[in-house]
Write an enzyme that holds these catalytic residues in place. Structure first.
Site, PDB file in Angstrom:
ATOM      1  N   CYS A  45      -4.714   2.357  -3.672  1.00 32.69           N
ATOM      2  CA  CYS A  45      -3.496   2.865  -3.023  1.00 32.69           C
ATOM      3  C   CYS A  45      -2.331   1.897  -3.184  1.00 32.69           C
ATOM      4  O   CYS A  45      -1.464   1.808  -2.302  1.00 32.69           O
ATOM      5  CB  CYS A  45      -3.730   3.178  -1.547  1.00 32.69           C
ATOM      6  SG  CYS A  45      -4.986   4.415  -1.264  1.00 32.69           S
ATOM      7  N   HIS A  84       0.875  -1.175   0.000  1.00 33.15           N
ATOM      8  CA  HIS A  84       0.000   0.000   0.000  1.00 33.15           C
ATOM      9  C   HIS A  84       0.917   1.231   0.000  1.00 33.15           C
ATOM     10  O   HIS A  84       2.024   1.181   0.545  1.00 33.15           O
ATOM     11  CB  HIS A  84      -0.833  -0.062   1.281  1.00 33.15           C
ATOM     12  CG  HIS A  84      -1.935   0.945   1.388  1.00 33.15           C
ATOM     13  ND1 HIS A  84      -1.703   2.263   1.710  1.00 33.15           N
ATOM     14  CD2 HIS A  84      -3.273   0.828   1.263  1.00 33.15           C
ATOM     15  CE1 HIS A  84      -2.863   2.904   1.764  1.00 33.15           C
ATOM     16  NE2 HIS A  84      -3.836   2.060   1.491  1.00 33.15           N
ATOM     17  N   LYS A 109     -10.785  -0.746  10.004  1.00 33.76           N
ATOM     18  CA  LYS A 109     -10.938  -1.965   9.195  1.00 33.76           C
ATOM     19  C   LYS A 109     -11.302  -3.170  10.056  1.00 33.76           C
ATOM     20  O   LYS A 109     -11.538  -4.259   9.543  1.00 33.76           O
ATOM     21  CB  LYS A 109      -9.647  -2.254   8.430  1.00 33.76           C
ATOM     22  CG  LYS A 109      -9.300  -1.227   7.360  1.00 33.76           C
ATOM     23  CD  LYS A 109      -8.124  -1.703   6.533  1.00 33.76           C
ATOM     24  CE  LYS A 109      -7.407  -0.575   5.810  1.00 33.76           C
ATOM     25  NZ  LYS A 109      -8.182   0.044   4.738  1.00 33.76           N
ATOM     26  N   GLN A 157      -4.544  -5.401   7.076  1.00 35.42           N
ATOM     27  CA  GLN A 157      -5.509  -6.328   6.470  1.00 35.42           C
ATOM     28  C   GLN A 157      -5.443  -7.719   7.100  1.00 35.42           C
ATOM     29  O   GLN A 157      -6.147  -8.628   6.644  1.00 35.42           O
ATOM     30  CB  GLN A 157      -5.256  -6.439   4.959  1.00 35.42           C
ATOM     31  CG  GLN A 157      -5.390  -5.141   4.199  1.00 35.42           C
ATOM     32  CD  GLN A 157      -6.832  -4.727   3.956  1.00 35.42           C
ATOM     33  OE1 GLN A 157      -7.770  -5.493   4.186  1.00 35.42           O
ATOM     34  NE2 GLN A 157      -7.027  -3.499   3.505  1.00 35.42           N
ATOM     35  N   ASP A 163       3.021  -4.402   8.039  1.00 33.23           N
ATOM     36  CA  ASP A 163       1.768  -3.666   7.899  1.00 33.23           C
ATOM     37  C   ASP A 163       0.656  -4.710   8.006  1.00 33.23           C
ATOM     38  O   ASP A 163       0.418  -5.471   7.071  1.00 33.23           O
ATOM     39  CB  ASP A 163       1.746  -2.943   6.549  1.00 33.23           C
ATOM     40  CG  ASP A 163       0.385  -2.325   6.241  1.00 33.23           C
ATOM     41  OD1 ASP A 163      -0.522  -2.406   7.113  1.00 33.23           O
ATOM     42  OD2 ASP A 163       0.225  -1.782   5.135  1.00 33.23           O
TER      43      ASP A 163
END
Lengths: 420, 145
Positions: free
Chosen positions: A378, A134, A237, A214, A211
């Site tokens: 993104c 991202h 999220k 997700q 990261d």
């Protein structure tokens, strides 16, 4: 199996927005949770209750409301720490979002106010990311490279949408100071092999960041078991509110890092010409934090824990298997990412020949009430890698159903009819 | 349904069968415009002649049906016209697109471009429709400079 207890219809009732209708009496089919998830009543009511009954500033007010707010805010930190298996609750830093968490870590490198060798960065040193990141895990490192003269490098991505580790030993070498990759791709759905990269990082002495924006919402993530140095994720999220994110880092590293933002509450003592800083986590939480948002995130964690992350993951895995199969029957449709559900989450990005994703998304929304995301999500370099300007992305969460995937497929057939 | 007012037959026709597409010589100015939010892009060339005549408008690009059809319609409306006539069409088209669906289109000025009236109700798509038209305006200014 506890899986049989998973009742998606009951879960849907926890999310008031899922029962609303769109103009024209169309039901809402929300397949955009990878962008931002919907919120259960527990989160909404907890935030409302706090604002109505307990709200004040945290950490500095001595009155009843001040202590109730502080207790709720710090209680949320305890919940988040337990949710991701943080060995120490003070290792959980509240940020605005995952983007801020990554920027915070990037800012610690090559920073003249820091003295720790592990964060020293200059010409000849390397920063390693991947082609599937991202923008929030690319641009902060580009800026860092520009500030310091260090070199930014990246893992390529295979045609199947997996991290290409064939060059691992060369890409991750003695010059690498930090490797930062996504845990689960927001476009491909790919879950990356953290252990393999980490093993190499431990050989060379590089720090490693994930990261996890997700992954934390969709699977049980245990930061201690993962063994990396930093993990970033975001509240909105994972059925929590926007405006609150999390950086988890090893305490010893957080203590060695210079502050990020300066201001109130991050200090120990201030003179006109210098300051000393509060211990972690408050060293990194300058200014009045997003109090109610943090408390809302605590409620989100309670909600997900109540359902059980193993069941959430299993449900999404079932949806992914179903979705890959169903989309595979749309003529010409090309999945961008792994075509099997192994080591893969419920994020299905695809292209349809001759039809631009904006047109796909518009007709899905207008005619079928199906909300998907269209564009480069993104992750422009990843789209360039696949030679496409954009994709349509359907992303699933615990409240989605196979009926909704059927609605998506019906919509796609109609899109093909309009543009055929 | 709502989408049908957006995807007029004429727009779909231009998308499937774009008119005047492809970059041609000679030209006075070439511009490249992008829509960073969705990645739509257009490269446009303008060739002007005597008396402010627009001799050719050629273009290439990629993007959604709205952006590509808008370029095709623009080619038809501007080629063979004059700079001042065509800029009047651009102005009217811009007024229509920015009118949030509240503006009545002047069909005499707009011709086929009136088919885009429905786009004005979709703020996210207005930029798609305007991409080629803004590029044209830019190219004309550069050609005349």
């Amino acid at each position: 199996m506890t899986h049989s207890m998973f009742d998606v219809e009951r879960i849907r009732k926890d999310f008031p927005i899922l029962s609303r209708e769109l103009p024209g009496d169309r039901p809402l089919v929300y397949l955009d949770s990878g962008n931002s998830s919907q919120k259960p009543s527990l989160v909404i009511n907890t935030m409302r209750d706090h604002l109505e009954q307990h709200y004040s500033n945290v950490g500095r007010a001595l009155h009843v409301l001040g202590s109730e707010s502080t207790e709720a805010y710090e209680g949320a930190r305890d919940k988040v720490a337990a949710f991701v298996g943080a060995p120490d609750r003070d290792e959980v830093i509240f940020t605005k979002n995952a983007t801020e968490a990554i920027n915070l870590v990037a800012y610690a490198f090559g920073n003249p106010t820091g003295t720790d060798e592990r964060f020293r960065l200059g010409p000849g040193d390397e920063i390693l990311v991947s082609e599937m990141e991202h923008h929030s895990n690319i641009v902060p490192w580009q800026l860092l490279a520009q500030r310091t003269g260090a070199t930014l490098r990246w893992f390529p991505v295979t045609d199947e949408g997996r991290l290409d580790l064939s060059g691992l030993d060369e890409l991750l070498n003695e010059r690498t100071k930090i490797v930062s990759i996504v845990h689960q791709s927001n476009v491909l759905g790919t879950v990356n092999p953290v252990a393999e990269v980490l093993a190499r990082a431990r050989q060379t002495g590089a720090l490693m960041m994930l990261d996890a924006s997700q992954s934390v919402p969709h699977r049980a993530v245990d930061v201690a078991a993962l063994g990396v140095d930093f993990v970033a994720f975001t509240g909105h999220k994972m059925v929590g509110p926007s405006g609150i994110g999390v950086l988890w880092g090893r305490r010893e590293l957080l203590e060695a890092m210079p502050p990020f933002l300066g201001g109130g509450e991050m200090i120990e003592a201030v003179w006109m010409d210098r300051s000393t800083y509060a211990p972690v986590p408050h060293k990194f939480e300058a200014g009045t934090p997003p109090i109610v948002e943090a408390i809302g995130l605590g409620a989100a964690v309670d909600y997900l824990t109540g359902i059980g992350m193993a069941d959430v993951m299993q449900h999404e895995h079932d949806l992914t298997v179903y979705g890959l199969q169903a989309l595979g029957e749309v003529p010409g449709l090309r999945i961008i990412g792994p075509e099997t559900a192994e080591e893969r989450g419920g994020t299905l990005s695809f292209t349809i020949p001759g039809i631009h994703p904006h047109d796909v998304g518009q007709i899905l929304d207008d005619r079928f009430g199906v909300a998907v995301r269209v564009g480069h999500h993104c992750a422009r370099p990843l789209h360039l890698r696949f030679g496409i300007p954009a994709t349509t992305r359907a992303s699933f969460y615990l409240y989605n159903t196979t009926d909704e995937i059927d609605a998506l497929v019906r919509g796609l057939h109609h899109v093909q009819k309009v543009f055929g | 349904m709502i989408a049908e007012s957006l995807y007029q037959e004429l727009i779909l026709e231009h998308y499937k069968h774009p008119q005047g597409r492809g970059l041609r010589e000679p030209y006075d100015a070439e511009v490249h415009h992008v829509n960073p939010t969705c990645g739509d892009e257009v490269t446009m060339r303008v060739k002007l002649g005597d008396g402010g005549k627009v001799e050719d408008v050629s273009y290439d690009g990629q993007g959604c049906s709205i952006s590509q059809a808008a370029a095709s319609v623009l080619h038809e409306l501007t080629t063979g016209s004059t700079v001042s006539q065509s800029l009047a069409v651009v102005d009217e088209f811009t007024r229509l697109m920015q009118g949030r669906g509240q503006v009545e289109a002047d069909e005499d000025v707009l011709g086929d471009a009136v088919a885009f009236a429905g786009v004005a109700k979709y703020p996210a798509r207005v930029k798609c429709a305007l991409l080629a038209w803004m590029a044209y305006k830019d190219a004309v200014v550069r050609s005349s400079a």
